[in-house]
Design an enzyme around this catalytic site. Structure first.
Site, PDB file in Angstrom:
ATOM      1  N   ASP A   1      17.659  14.217  28.355  1.00 14.28           N
ATOM      2  CA  ASP A   1      16.955  13.147  27.638  1.00 14.28           C
ATOM      3  C   ASP A   1      17.846  11.910  27.516  1.00 14.28           C
ATOM      4  OD1 ASP A   1      14.763  12.056  26.420  1.00 14.28           O
ATOM      5  OD2 ASP A   1      15.120  12.957  24.455  1.00 14.28           O
TER       6      ASP A   1
ATOM      7  N   LYS B   1      21.584  14.863  10.064  1.00 10.35           N
ATOM      8  CA  LYS B   1      20.268  15.136  10.646  1.00 10.35           C
ATOM      9  C   LYS B   1      19.689  16.354   9.944  1.00 10.35           C
ATOM     10  CE  LYS B   1      18.420  15.246  15.309  1.00 10.35           C
ATOM     11  NZ  LYS B   1      18.842  15.072  16.686  1.00 10.35           N
TER      12      LYS B   1
ATOM     13  N   LYS C   1      13.868   8.596  12.373  1.00  7.13           N
ATOM     14  CA  LYS C   1      13.162   9.859  12.513  1.00  7.13           C
ATOM     15  C   LYS C   1      13.014  10.180  13.992  1.00  7.13           C
ATOM     16  CE  LYS C   1       8.685  11.874  12.150  1.00  7.13           C
ATOM     17  NZ  LYS C   1       8.853  12.204  13.569  1.00  7.13           N
ATOM     18  N   GLY C   2      13.282  11.407  14.323  1.00 10.79           N
ATOM     19  CA  GLY C   2      13.108  11.815  15.720  1.00 10.79           C
ATOM     20  C   GLY C   2      12.026  12.865  15.818  1.00 10.79           C
ATOM     21  N   GLY C   3      11.905  13.451  16.979  1.00 17.22           N
ATOM     22  CA  GLY C   3      10.883  14.459  17.192  1.00 17.22           C
ATOM     23  C   GLY C   3      11.121  15.700  16.349  1.00 17.22           C
ATOM     24  N   TYR C   4      12.356  15.937  15.962  1.00 15.46           N
ATOM     25  CA  TYR C   4      12.673  17.180  15.260  1.00 15.46           C
ATOM     26  C   TYR C   4      12.856  17.010  13.761  1.00 15.46           C
ATOM     27  CZ  TYR C   4      13.437  19.285  19.790  1.00 15.46           C
ATOM     28  OH  TYR C   4      13.261  19.763  21.052  1.00 15.46           O
TER      29      TYR C   4
HETATM   30  N1  LIG Z   1      24.809   9.559  14.704  1.00 16.32           N
HETATM   31  C1  LIG Z   1      23.892   8.676  14.326  1.00 16.32           C
HETATM   32  N2  LIG Z   1      24.275   7.529  13.752  1.00 16.32           N
HETATM   33  C2  LIG Z   1      23.364   6.621  13.370  1.00 16.32           C
HETATM   34  N3  LIG Z   1      22.030   6.780  13.502  1.00 16.32           N
HETATM   35  C3  LIG Z   1      21.583   7.899  14.063  1.00 16.32           C
HETATM   36  C4  LIG Z   1      22.475   8.911  14.503  1.00 16.32           C
HETATM   37  N4  LIG Z   1      21.737   9.926  15.029  1.00 16.32           N
HETATM   38  C5  LIG Z   1      20.452   9.543  14.926  1.00 16.32           C
HETATM   39  N5  LIG Z   1      20.345   8.330  14.356  1.00 16.32           N
HETATM   40  C6  LIG Z   1      19.103   7.582  14.083  1.00 16.32           C
HETATM   41  O1  LIG Z   1      18.094   8.481  13.736  1.00 16.32           O
HETATM   42  C7  LIG Z   1      16.993   8.379  14.641  1.00 16.32           C
HETATM   43  C8  LIG Z   1      16.447   9.749  14.908  1.00 16.32           C
HETATM   44  O2  LIG Z   1      17.406  10.449  15.655  1.00 16.32           O
HETATM   45  P1  LIG Z   1      17.065  11.769  16.430  1.00 16.32           P
HETATM   46  O3  LIG Z   1      18.235  12.125  17.252  1.00 16.32           O
HETATM   47  O4  LIG Z   1      16.569  12.772  15.467  1.00 16.32           O
HETATM   48  O5  LIG Z   1      15.798  11.415  17.240  1.00 16.32           O
HETATM   49  P2  LIG Z   1      15.436  10.471  18.449  1.00 16.32           P
HETATM   50  O6  LIG Z   1      16.515  10.446  19.473  1.00 16.32           O
HETATM   51  O7  LIG Z   1      15.021   9.139  17.921  1.00 16.32           O
HETATM   52  O8  LIG Z   1      14.189  11.222  18.967  1.00 16.32           O
HETATM   53  P3  LIG Z   1      14.124  12.634  19.650  1.00 16.32           P
HETATM   54  O9  LIG Z   1      15.025  13.570  18.948  1.00 16.32           O
HETATM   55  O10 LIG Z   1      12.708  12.971  19.477  1.00 16.32           O
HETATM   56  O11 LIG Z   1      14.520  12.358  21.067  1.00 16.32           O
HETATM   57  C9  LIG Z   1      17.555   7.733  15.901  1.00 16.32           C
HETATM   58  O12 LIG Z   1      16.556   7.019  16.583  1.00 16.32           O
HETATM   59  C10 LIG Z   1      18.590   6.847  15.321  1.00 16.32           C
HETATM   60  O13 LIG Z   1      17.936   5.665  14.878  1.00 16.32           O
END
Ligand SMILES: Nc1ncnc2c1ncn2[C@@H]1O[C@H](COP(=O)(O)OP(=O)(O)OP(=O)(O)O)[C@@H](O)[C@H]1O
Length: 695
Positions: free
Chosen positions: A488, A245, A224-227
């Site tokens: 970032d 995503k 899970k990310g910020g979005y």
């Molecule tokens: N292409 C991908 N392959 C595998 N796992 C992924 C991929 N993209 C994202 N993830 C996983 O999903 C999580 C969330 O990703 P996301 O890009 O939404 O947020 P983040 O980088 O953790 O946070 P933020 O977007 O707030 O900077 C990541 O921390 C990662 O563990």
């Protein structure tokens, strides 16, 4: 006709009301028309109108190109009049299609006709569609608008819309293309529609074809990310696993121009060291969707989300530029976010710790979205604890404005019910389909740091230098070719994709287990390609300046540890704008140090990075890697003095790619020698055992 409908409905009272909860209007016991409790938001109405319009164009023009042109002609006219925004674009196509499907069904019901027995073109003759649309729209106007002026404006837009349709149809080859706004509508099916057993629009809408559910099998939640949330999902056609995503959109973000920014930018990117993007679309979250609370924490080792609670906390701890001290005053699991903002005099920064803010998504913060208590608790029950490594700086707002954004009033709460961009509170989601990666660099480093501390063995060090050069190649592509600033860069946003040894940009790395390793235990090595991901905060270099001029401020968001000082100071804003790519270089400087110098504990990381920011490096590092040390320090110097990524790649550390390849071969040779040694030892041991048995 209406009064008989009303009577029919009154007779069915309670359950009828229930069943028609989402009907455009309901009829009160005194016979007056009451507004539906849950009002349809305006953007939904715009989409509804456009989907009707699109259907009409499709019906009137057999040639898809003509119908598309006709639709665009009308849409542009509406947009030029300010009646719609970009709801006519491809981005919203999935929603419009879902709406028109539901309207087709509704038409069939309204005319009490079994759709399967009737030719679609007969059923949806233009006259009926237009008449129905007018009736529906005027009902919708009541249901939608709070203010009488809104209602009038909406009716005006319907009139304008009908005029345009009339105008277009009179110039087209539609034989019976007169749109009679006032033509009588056959309400013979309305009683049925209002009866408790019939379908409401919501129910009809629910039969939407979800691209996500029809094309993908959701395998697990990755993180899970910020979005939003990221899922591992298998495409049913090609059998390949992807990272999907899902970004829930607010009404405000739906209407903001940068809503699709990440997907649009990703679509243009093509570099071996940048994550591969496949497609993106928007749809309403399907009902039968796995609740993210099902997130399986047991698999956190193999999924990327195992992130970060640790390092994020450390990121927060570091971020006390006011006192220059390490602040350890709160628990990482407590979902506290540090928000930096200037005080009202614009001179000092003050970190403020707020639980409530920490739970607001970055998307919400960006859009100035106000979250109600209800939404907050709903989302809290939906979310894993926020790990709190993100911050946002509102450059032009003072403290009171900042907190007003998040203060909750009953008025806000009321208004927020209209901010949910769907009929039934299910979110509209933006889906981004990307290449699935094995793990993030953050997880790799966390596992590695359980094996090493301080200086790395030379061969391993060389591999991380090679890895860093691949990351630099990706960033140089973003800066020099795509004119972008990532904003970032951090280990969590660098993904490691397993690859064949021959693949461009691959680096051979040990697969660390994350468990304490026995001294003689040899680790499996695998080839990985580092890929830059998470473009949620990316800006084009020209946008950085523009956004500043237009808004009188430059909004920063990012991660504390990697944030360049100019991101945090209003006084340095001009430098940040002038040298926007230097922001990424600063983050890369810290990342390079992390790659080369494993930290034993989180506190050690906090302390060493804090010192690094003041220009102090560990003595053993300075001694053994003077070239790398001075490069890192220059990357953390003032924005104008920082080297560009292209210049960094030209330094002796990276310039001679043959040397870099040599690093790899040296590493391979070391491995082979190590293996040779182990085999020799085993052979000796075997000989001894055989000698003993023969005696
Ligand atoms: N292409 C991908 N392959 C595998 N796992 C992924 C991929 N993209 C994202 N993830 C996983 O999903 C999580 C969330 O990703 P996301 O890009 O939404 O947020 P983040 O980088 O953790 O946070 P933020 O977007 O707030 O900077 C990541 O921390 C990662 O563990």
């Amino acid at each position: 006709m209406l009064s008989s409908s009303r009577n029919a409905h009154d007779e069915n009272s309670a359950c009828g009301k229930n069943n028609n909860r989402q009907a455009l209007s309901t009829y009160g016991s005194n016979g007056s028309v009451q507004l539906s409790k849950q009002k349809a938001p305006k953007i939904t109405c715009k989409l509804l109108l456009l989907s009707l319009l699109e259907s009409i164009c499709k019906l009137s023009q057999k040639n898809p190109e003509n119908s598309q042109n006709m639709f665009l002609y009308i849409a542009y006219s509406l947009r030029n009049s300010g009646l719609i925004d970009d709801e006519y674009s491809k981005d919203y196509e999935a929603i419009r299609l879902a709406y028109s499907g539901a309207i087709h069904e509704l038409l069939a019901q309204a005319h009490n006709v079994n759709m399967s027995n009737v030719h679609e073109e007969e059923l949806l003759s233009l006259n009926k569609s237009a008449s129905f649309m007018s009736a529906l729209s005027s009902q919708t106007a009541y249901a939608t608008c709070d203010e009488p002026s809104d209602s009038a404006a909406f009716s005006g837009s319907v009139d304008a819309f009908t005029d345009i349709v009339n105008h277009v149809s009179s110039n087209s080859d539609v034989s019976d293309g007169t749109f009679l706004k006032d033509s009588p509508l056959n309400f013979s099916g309305l009683e049925d529609y209002l009866s408790p057993n019939s379908s409401s629009f919501e129910k009809l809408y629910n039969v939407q074809k979800s691209r996500y559910s029809s094309d993908f099998e959701e395998l697990k939640l990755l993180g899970k990310g910020g979005y939003g949330y990221v899922y591992k999902a298998r495409n049913k056609f090609d059998g390949v696993d992807y990272a999907l995503k899902k970004i829930p959109l607010t009404l405000r973000s739906l209407s903001s121009s940068n809503m699709f920014r990440e997907s649009r930018i990703l679509a243009r990117l093509n570099h071996p060291n940048v994550i591969r993007f496949y497609s993106s679309w928007v749809e309403i979250e399907p009902y039968h969707h796995n609740d993210p609370t099902e997130f399986d924490s047991t698999c956190s080792e193999d999924i990327l989300n195992s992130k970060s609670i640790e390092s994020n906390a450390a990121d927060n701890l570091l971020f006390d530029i006011e006192t220059d001290s390490v602040n350890n005053g709160y628990s990482s699991t407590n979902s506290i976010q540090v928000v930096f903002e200037e005080d009202s005099y614009g001179t000092n920064f003050e970190p403020s710790y707020s639980k409530k803010q920490s739970t607001c998504s970055l998307a919400a913060l960006f859009s100035g979205y106000k979250e109600t208590e209800r939404e907050y608790s709903k989302r809290r029950s939906f979310e894993k604890p926020f790990t709190g490594d993100d911050f946002l700086y509102y450059g032009k707002e003072n403290r009171s404005d900042r907190f007003d954004k998040f203060s909750l009033s009953s008025k806000d709460e009321d208004s927020m019910t209209h901010d949910v961009p769907c009929f039934d509170q299910r979110p509209i989601c933006l889906y981004i389909q990307m290449a699935l990666c094995e793990e993030t660099l953050e997880i790799h480093l966390n596992k590695r740091n359980k094996h090493f501390r301080g200086m790395l063995p030379k061969n391993l060090c060389n591999r991380y230098i090679l890895l860093f050069s691949r990351i630099l190649e990706g960033v140089m592509y973003l800066h020099n070719v795509m004119d972008l600033v990532h904003h970032d860069l951090k280990p969590r946003n660098i993904f490691l994709s397993s690859s064949a040894s021959s693949e461009q940009g691959s680096v051979r790395l040990p697969c660390f287990t994350g468990k304490s390793q026995l001294a003689n235990e040899s680790l499996e090595n695998k080839f990985f390609v580092p890929k830059i991901g998470d473009f949620g905060l990316v800006l084009s270099q020209s946008d950085v300046g523009e956004s500043s001029e237009e808004n009188g401020g430059y909004y920063f968001a990012g991660t504390h540890t990697y944030a360049a000082p100019e991101m945090l100071s209003r006084h340095m804003k001009a430098q940040a704008i002038k040298n926007s790519t230097a922001i990424d270089v600063y983050a890369l400087g810290i990342l390079f140090f992390e790659l080369l110098y494993p930290f034993g504990t989180r506190m050690e990381r906090v302390s060493l990075i804090n010192k690094l920011k003041k220009g102090i490096l560990p003595e053993d590092f300075l001694e053994q890697m003077p070239g790398e040390a001075s490069l890192i320090l220059s990357m953390l110097s003032s924005p104008a003095k920082r080297p560009t990524v292209a210049q960094i790649l030209k330094t002796p550390i990276f310039s001679n790619m043959a040397v870099n390849e040599l690093h790899l071969y040296e590493a391979l040779l070391d491995d082979a020698q190590q293996q040779n040694k182990t085999l020799k030892e085993e052979l000796e041991a075997m000989k001894i055992r055989m000698g003993a048995t023969s005696k």
